[in-house]
Design a protein around this motif. Structure first.
Motif, PDB file in Angstrom:
ATOM      1  N   GLY A  58       0.820  -1.214   0.000  1.00 51.24           N
ATOM      2  CA  GLY A  58       0.000   0.000   0.000  1.00 51.24           C
ATOM      3  C   GLY A  58       0.850   1.258   0.000  1.00 51.24           C
ATOM      4  O   GLY A  58       0.570   2.205  -0.744  1.00 51.24           O
ATOM      5  N   TRP A  59       1.891   1.261   0.835  1.00 45.54           N
ATOM      6  CA  TRP A  59       2.799   2.421   0.863  1.00 45.54           C
ATOM      7  C   TRP A  59       3.493   2.593  -0.484  1.00 45.54           C
ATOM      8  O   TRP A  59       3.587   3.702  -1.012  1.00 45.54           O
ATOM      9  CB  TRP A  59       3.868   2.248   1.948  1.00 45.54           C
ATOM     10  N   ILE A  60       3.971   1.492  -1.024  1.00 50.31           N
ATOM     11  CA  ILE A  60       4.679   1.555  -2.304  1.00 50.31           C
ATOM     12  C   ILE A  60       3.736   2.022  -3.409  1.00 50.31           C
ATOM     13  O   ILE A  60       4.057   2.946  -4.164  1.00 50.31           O
ATOM     14  CB  ILE A  60       5.299   0.181  -2.652  1.00 50.31           C
ATOM     15  N   SER A  61       2.563   1.417  -3.493  1.00 50.51           N
ATOM     16  CA  SER A  61       1.597   1.768  -4.546  1.00 50.51           C
ATOM     17  C   SER A  61       1.202   3.233  -4.496  1.00 50.51           C
ATOM     18  O   SER A  61       1.023   3.865  -5.535  1.00 50.51           O
ATOM     19  CB  SER A  61       0.344   0.895  -4.423  1.00 50.51           C
ATOM     20  N   SER A  62       1.087   3.766  -3.301  1.00 52.85           N
ATOM     21  CA  SER A  62       0.709   5.170  -3.147  1.00 52.85           C
ATOM     22  C   SER A  62       1.785   6.119  -3.649  1.00 52.85           C
ATOM     23  O   SER A  62       1.520   7.293  -3.863  1.00 52.85           O
ATOM     24  CB  SER A  62       0.437   5.488  -1.678  1.00 52.85           C
ATOM     25  N   ASN A  63       2.990   5.604  -3.835  1.00 48.25           N
ATOM     26  CA  ASN A  63       4.098   6.476  -4.192  1.00 48.25           C
ATOM     27  C   ASN A  63       4.750   6.138  -5.523  1.00 48.25           C
ATOM     28  O   ASN A  63       5.846   6.597  -5.820  1.00 48.25           O
ATOM     29  CB  ASN A  63       5.130   6.450  -3.064  1.00 48.25           C
ATOM     30  N   LEU A  64       4.071   5.357  -6.317  1.00 48.97           N
ATOM     31  CA  LEU A  64       4.541   5.092  -7.674  1.00 48.97           C
ATOM     32  C   LEU A  64       3.837   6.059  -8.610  1.00 48.97           C
ATOM     33  O   LEU A  64       2.612   6.174  -8.583  1.00 48.97           O
ATOM     34  CB  LEU A  64       4.219   3.649  -8.079  1.00 48.97           C
ATOM     35  N   GLN A  65       4.607   6.733  -9.403  1.00 50.05           N
ATOM     36  CA  GLN A  65       4.025   7.693 -10.336  1.00 50.05           C
ATOM     37  C   GLN A  65       4.050   7.096 -11.737  1.00 50.05           C
ATOM     38  O   GLN A  65       5.100   6.860 -12.305  1.00 50.05           O
ATOM     39  CB  GLN A  65       4.781   9.012 -10.283  1.00 50.05           C
ATOM     40  N   ASN A 119      15.411   5.206  -5.006  1.00 48.86           N
ATOM     41  CA  ASN A 119      15.495   6.457  -4.264  1.00 48.86           C
ATOM     42  C   ASN A 119      14.162   7.199  -4.325  1.00 48.86           C
ATOM     43  O   ASN A 119      13.646   7.665  -3.304  1.00 48.86           O
ATOM     44  CB  ASN A 119      16.629   7.321  -4.832  1.00 48.86           C
ATOM     45  N   GLY A 120      13.578   7.287  -5.506  1.00 47.27           N
ATOM     46  CA  GLY A 120      12.311   7.992  -5.661  1.00 47.27           C
ATOM     47  C   GLY A 120      11.175   7.321  -4.905  1.00 47.27           C
ATOM     48  O   GLY A 120      10.414   7.976  -4.182  1.00 47.27           O
ATOM     49  N   VAL A 121      11.068   6.012  -5.053  1.00 48.31           N
ATOM     50  CA  VAL A 121       9.987   5.274  -4.381  1.00 48.31           C
ATOM     51  C   VAL A 121      10.124   5.402  -2.867  1.00 48.31           C
ATOM     52  O   VAL A 121       9.145   5.697  -2.158  1.00 48.31           O
ATOM     53  CB  VAL A 121       9.991   3.781  -4.797  1.00 48.31           C
ATOM     54  N   VAL A 126       8.833   7.339   2.516  1.00 50.35           N
ATOM     55  CA  VAL A 126       9.313   7.782   3.828  1.00 50.35           C
ATOM     56  C   VAL A 126       8.667   9.104   4.202  1.00 50.35           C
ATOM     57  O   VAL A 126       8.231   9.296   5.342  1.00 50.35           O
ATOM     58  CB  VAL A 126      10.857   7.882   3.845  1.00 50.35           C
ATOM     59  N   GLU A 127       8.569  10.014   3.245  1.00 54.79           N
ATOM     60  CA  GLU A 127       7.939  11.306   3.516  1.00 54.79           C
ATOM     61  C   GLU A 127       6.481  11.114   3.940  1.00 54.79           C
ATOM     62  O   GLU A 127       6.019  11.710   4.916  1.00 54.79           O
ATOM     63  CB  GLU A 127       8.009  12.192   2.270  1.00 54.79           C
ATOM     64  N   MET A 128       5.766  10.257   3.242  1.00 55.71           N
ATOM     65  CA  MET A 128       4.373   9.996   3.584  1.00 55.71           C
ATOM     66  C   MET A 128       4.267   9.339   4.967  1.00 55.71           C
ATOM     67  O   MET A 128       3.414   9.706   5.776  1.00 55.71           O
ATOM     68  CB  MET A 128       3.717   9.087   2.543  1.00 55.71           C
TER      69      MET A 128
END
Length: 135
Positions: A58-65, A119-121, A126-128
């Protein structure tokens, strides 16, 4: 087995579990060199990542652009899951150490581009997580 090697072996085991649906214990055994002895950290990374896989995804999916988690490379997905597990659930390791180790692992398996992607993911995740007081 030091922590760096444990992370490498855990990523390999998680890859096997994800791709060929290997049983975790068998995958963990298969990635060890003949003279290596698994440690608690290695077991914690593999079992903890698998236990929290849905949450981590869920964390990863929320941060993939422009991506879905299914489109991520299997190795990148294993490393990202493991790193986020470590950041959230293993308190005695600073987040920046885990972050850097994950990027180095991604580079080792996939080169500079994989390191940048990781790095981007992880940066976004981490910020979220920090915004939501998860870490």
């Amino acid at each position: 087995m030091n922590r760096r090697v444990a992370r490498l072996r855990a990523a390999q085991a998680l890859y096997q579990v994800d791709v060929i649906k290997e049983e975790p214990e068998l995958a963990m055994t298969s990635v060890l060199d003949e003279d290596e002895r698994p440690n608690t950290f290695f077991h914690q990374l593999v079992h903890g990542t698998l236990e929290h896989k849905d949450e981590l995804d869920g964390w990863i999916s929320s941060n993939l652009q422009g991506y879905t988690i299914e489109r991520m490379g299997h190795v990148d997905r294993a490393i990202a899951r493991m790193a986020l597990f470590e950041m959230k659930y293993i308190e005695d390791i600073p987040v920046n150490v885990t972050f850097n180790e994950a990027i180095e692992l991604a580079k080792a398996f996939g080169g500079e581009e994989a390191g940048r992607f990781m790095n981007g993911v992880l940066s976004n995740s981490v910020e979220m997580m920090q915004d939501e007081n998860e870490i």
